[in-house]
Scaffold this active site. Sequence first.
Site, PDB file in Angstrom:
ATOM      1  N   ASP A  12       0.653  -1.120   0.133  1.00 17.90           N
ATOM      2  CA  ASP A  12      -0.006   0.107   0.185  1.00 17.90           C
ATOM      3  C   ASP A  12       0.849   1.235  -0.110  1.00 17.90           C
ATOM      4  O   ASP A  12       1.936   1.225   0.192  1.00 17.90           O
ATOM      5  CB  ASP A  12      -0.889  -0.013   1.263  1.00 17.90           C
ATOM      6  CG  ASP A  12      -2.218  -0.868   1.292  1.00 17.90           C
ATOM      7  OD1 ASP A  12      -2.086  -1.481   0.237  1.00 17.90           O
ATOM      8  OD2 ASP A  12      -2.923  -0.817   2.277  1.00 17.90           O
ATOM      9  N   ASP A  13       0.098   2.425  -0.453  1.00 15.91           N
ATOM     10  CA  ASP A  13       0.817   3.914  -0.064  1.00 15.91           C
ATOM     11  C   ASP A  13       1.749   4.131  -1.246  1.00 15.91           C
ATOM     12  O   ASP A  13       2.393   5.163  -1.013  1.00 15.91           O
ATOM     13  CB  ASP A  13       1.421   3.912   1.071  1.00 15.91           C
ATOM     14  CG  ASP A  13       0.373   3.698   2.523  1.00 15.91           C
ATOM     15  OD1 ASP A  13      -0.664   3.840   2.052  1.00 15.91           O
ATOM     16  OD2 ASP A  13       0.799   3.597   3.367  1.00 15.91           O
ATOM     17  N   HIS A 126      -7.237   3.792   1.497  1.00 14.55           N
ATOM     18  CA  HIS A 126      -5.968   4.217   2.585  1.00 14.55           C
ATOM     19  C   HIS A 126      -7.009   4.173   3.699  1.00 14.55           C
ATOM     20  O   HIS A 126      -7.917   4.797   4.105  1.00 14.55           O
ATOM     21  CB  HIS A 126      -5.819   5.555   2.141  1.00 14.55           C
ATOM     22  CG  HIS A 126      -4.681   5.862   3.037  1.00 14.55           C
ATOM     23  ND1 HIS A 126      -3.401   5.065   3.310  1.00 14.55           N
ATOM     24  CD2 HIS A 126      -4.245   7.121   3.698  1.00 14.55           C
ATOM     25  CE1 HIS A 126      -2.375   5.913   4.241  1.00 14.55           C
ATOM     26  NE2 HIS A 126      -3.128   6.986   4.352  1.00 14.55           N
TER      27      HIS A 126
END
Length: 263
Positions: A12-13, A126
């Site tokens: 993620d991210d 998120h």
Amino acid sequence: MSAARRLAVCADDFGQGPAVDRGILALAEQRRLTAVSCLVTPRRWPTAARALRGAQVATGLHLNLTEGEPLSPALRRHWPQFPRLGALLAMAGLGRLPPGLADEVQAQLSRFAEVRGAAPDFLDGHQHVHALPGVRHLVLAAARPWQRPVRNTGRVLGPGFGFKRAVIAACGGRVLARVARQQGVPQPSALVGVYDFDPAADYRTLVQGWLQTAPDGALLFCHPALGGSDPGDPIAAARQREAAYLASDLFVQDLAAAGVVLG
């Protein structure tokens, strides 16, 4: 002899900062990831996305509603800056999310497609915001026409961190999973990877537990970074540990010992 269980591993991210991007790209090059979830609200997203060209991973939209500022003018009229997660949870639970969320979801989808040249391969959120009341129907509506998978936060498996897993499932995850099934939107069979990002955590032991728990078709989400930390990142130390383990031979050995293959 039983067949190996398949596990997707999603970092993620991507796009948050250089250290995060370095960690994710290094693991993608090693084929330790099957997917990368991208933040498109940071101004650096177009530059970051160029580095993903040629990476042998699925790339998805990491819908952001809690950090930085909205892309869409319609939502910026209400939120010059995104609220913190706690405030967003309260507004969603009370049915008080502002107008403009549909515009924001479309703006983030469009920004992803403009830079990548294609729609996302999957959708998630998120801090799991994609499952919240007032948000999930927008995400499912975006995913349905292309049959894009949506991250399943309704079946969050352990061991450990039962309260945090229960909160994630209760904050819309179970409803999202049920409605996605009804609408024929694909999902992973379960989600593993929840912990508290404690600097003292033994990440290998955590992963070993998740590998034993994960059913076929589950998704392990992770947050690697490499070569320092990005400014203001509260989980920077955890990111470095995750990257080091996932890049190591120990991860490969643990996959084999658990009868799990990436796919």
